[in-house]
Design an enzyme around this catalytic site. Structure first.
Site, PDB file in Angstrom:
ATOM      1  N   LYS A 194      33.826  -9.991 -27.432  1.00  0.00           N
ATOM      2  CA  LYS A 194      32.416  -9.869 -27.032  1.00  0.00           C
ATOM      3  C   LYS A 194      32.170 -10.792 -25.851  1.00  0.00           C
ATOM      4  O   LYS A 194      32.404 -11.996 -25.938  1.00  0.00           O
ATOM      5  CB  LYS A 194      31.523 -10.250 -28.207  1.00  0.00           C
ATOM      6  CG  LYS A 194      30.041 -10.228 -27.860  1.00  0.00           C
ATOM      7  CD  LYS A 194      29.163 -10.500 -29.063  1.00  0.00           C
ATOM      8  CE  LYS A 194      27.706 -10.530 -28.667  1.00  0.00           C
ATOM      9  NZ  LYS A 194      26.831 -10.812 -29.810  1.00  0.00           N
ATOM     10  N   LYS A 247      32.826  -5.305 -26.599  1.00  0.00           N
ATOM     11  CA  LYS A 247      31.405  -5.237 -26.275  1.00  0.00           C
ATOM     12  C   LYS A 247      31.112  -6.080 -25.042  1.00  0.00           C
ATOM     13  O   LYS A 247      31.585  -7.207 -24.985  1.00  0.00           O
ATOM     14  CB  LYS A 247      30.619  -5.783 -27.473  1.00  0.00           C
ATOM     15  CG  LYS A 247      29.133  -5.822 -27.271  1.00  0.00           C
ATOM     16  CD  LYS A 247      28.466  -6.452 -28.446  1.00  0.00           C
ATOM     17  CE  LYS A 247      26.998  -6.611 -28.119  1.00  0.00           C
ATOM     18  NZ  LYS A 247      26.320  -7.432 -29.073  1.00  0.00           N
TER      19      LYS A 247
HETATM   20  C1  PBG Z   1      23.779 -10.810 -31.843  1.00  0.00           C
HETATM   21  C2  PBG Z   1      23.980  -9.546 -31.089  1.00  0.00           C
HETATM   22  C3  PBG Z   1      23.666  -9.256 -29.757  1.00  0.00           C
HETATM   23  C4  PBG Z   1      23.949  -7.896 -29.587  1.00  0.00           C
HETATM   24  C5  PBG Z   1      24.460  -7.431 -30.781  1.00  0.00           C
HETATM   25  N1  PBG Z   1      24.494  -8.474 -31.693  1.00  0.00           N
HETATM   26  C6  PBG Z   1      23.025 -10.038 -28.699  1.00  0.00           C
HETATM   27  C7  PBG Z   1      23.642 -11.212 -28.117  1.00  0.00           C
HETATM   28  O1  PBG Z   1      24.771 -11.594 -28.391  1.00  0.00           O
HETATM   29  O2  PBG Z   1      22.912 -11.832 -27.353  1.00  0.00           O
HETATM   30  C8  PBG Z   1      23.719  -7.109 -28.330  1.00  0.00           C
HETATM   31  C9  PBG Z   1      23.440  -5.670 -28.512  1.00  0.00           C
HETATM   32  C10 PBG Z   1      22.888  -4.979 -27.335  1.00  0.00           C
HETATM   33  O3  PBG Z   1      22.660  -5.542 -26.246  1.00  0.00           O
HETATM   34  O4  PBG Z   1      22.659  -3.768 -27.482  1.00  0.00           O
HETATM   35  N2  PBG Z   1      24.585 -11.862 -31.494  1.00  0.00           N
END
Ligand code: PBG
Length: 323
Positions: A194, A247
């Site tokens: 991520k 992601k």
């Molecule tokens: C929580 C999380 C996030 C997303 C999914 N789980 C946000 C982040 O890390 O700031 C992002 C999902 C999206 O942008 O559609 N940590």
């Protein structure tokens, strides 16, 4: 070779194109994200994500039925609690919004597979994904909280848990906590690679999880790194992950492809909020054809190697595919 080789022969009409098409999408590939909030009869559209809503438990059950009826097998739940605090205690409250939503959905739409996002940022007053000491997000003390959160989701009836915090060692901590309590069959889909992405902007409005200071770059990955994703995924697999996620998706197709090549686990990709919103916005301006852009993006993510796609387009795309 020309004129003997003419690739255009296989593009002559839709029938032959259909016959030689290498990638096909199905609603089976989709996971639809839902945002559950407190209150009753709440259904508030998220401004920066047209077509997406913050919904109270009663309304989310109806929405879940609609998702299921479109042939989409799964949802992923995000919670917006009424109260936030330093340690995000609502994250593991058995009466928290997500826990209530899981029970209600599993009761009314039992065939729908319910996945939960496991993270602290929606529940902490500071908006970070873990425990804060000074200006630092502390890794090891956070693991205990994440394990409790995942366990409370499993106890409420979640079919799968998906940690998105990017703390080191959290898959193992969650696996151990689940196993100790008998949830040996609850799979973990880890947000393994991520990245610290600008494309999460609209989500943070949706989940009300903007960090109150600093950013997430000390725990989420540097967008410049490709090989590091292989290391992150390998670690999560060692720790017990069942599905590994990359992601965002669109700007990391190379990473999706690498992970597919290197490992044999199912690969998921998260087509994140910003990727959704830019298409929605451009379509609204009349600058692109929304349906074609959506299908092209989703097909590209699948072509790169994703078996599963988490996407806010899931319902729209399923409608196209079901036509
Ligand atoms: C929580 C999380 C996030 C997303 C999914 N789980 C946000 C982040 O890390 O700031 C992002 C999902 C999206 O942008 O559609 N940590």
């Amino acid at each position: 070779m020309f004129p003997y080789q003419r690739p255009r022969r296989l593009r002559k009409n839709e029938t032959i194109r259909r016959m030689v098409r290498e990638t096909s999408l199905s609603p089976d590939n989709f996971i639809y994200p839902l945002f559950v909030t407190y209150g009753k009869n709440v259904r508030k559209e998220i401004k920066s994500m047209p077509g997406c809503f913050q919904e109270s438990v009663d309304r989310i059950v109806k929405h879940a039925k609609e998702v299921y009826s479109l042939g989409i097998p799964a949802i992923i739940l995000f919670g917006i609690p009424e109260h936030k605090d330093e340690i995000g205690s609502e994250a593991f409250n058995p009466q928290g919004v997500v826990q209530k939503a899981i029970r209600a959905i599993k009761d009314k739409v039992p065939g729908l597979y319910v996945i939960t996002d496991v993270c602290m940022c929606e529940y902490t007053s500071h908006g970070h994904c873990g425990i804060i000491e000074g200006s630092d997000v502390k890794n090891d003390p956070t693991l205990e909280l994440l394990a409790q959160e995942a366990l409370s989701h499993a106890k409420a009836g979640a079919d799968m848990v998906a940690p998105s915090d990017m703390m080191d060692g959290r898959v193992e901590a969650i696996r151990t906590a689940l196993d100790d309590e008998g949830f040996i069959e609850t799979p973990i889909m880890s947000y393994a690679a991520k990245y610290a992405s600008a494309f999460y902007g609209p989500f943070r409005e949706a989940a009300e999880s903007v960090p109150q200071f600093g950013d997430r770059r000390s725990y989420q990955m540097d967008p410049a790194n490709r090989r590091e994703a292989v290391k992150e995924v390998a670690l999560d697999i060692e720790e017990g992950a069942d599905i590994v996620m990359v992601k965002p998706a669109m700007t990391y197709l190379d990473v999706i492809s690498d992970i597919k090549e290197h490992f044999s686990l199912p690969v998921a990709a998260y087509n994140v909020s910003g990727e959704y919103s830019v298409i929605k916005a451009a379509a609204k301006m009349g600058w692109i054809d929304e349906e074609r852009a959506m299908m092209e993006v989703l097909t590209s993510i699948k072509r790169a190697g994703a078996d599963i796609i988490l996407t806010y387009f899931a319902k729209d795309a399923a409608k196209v595919l079901n036509r």
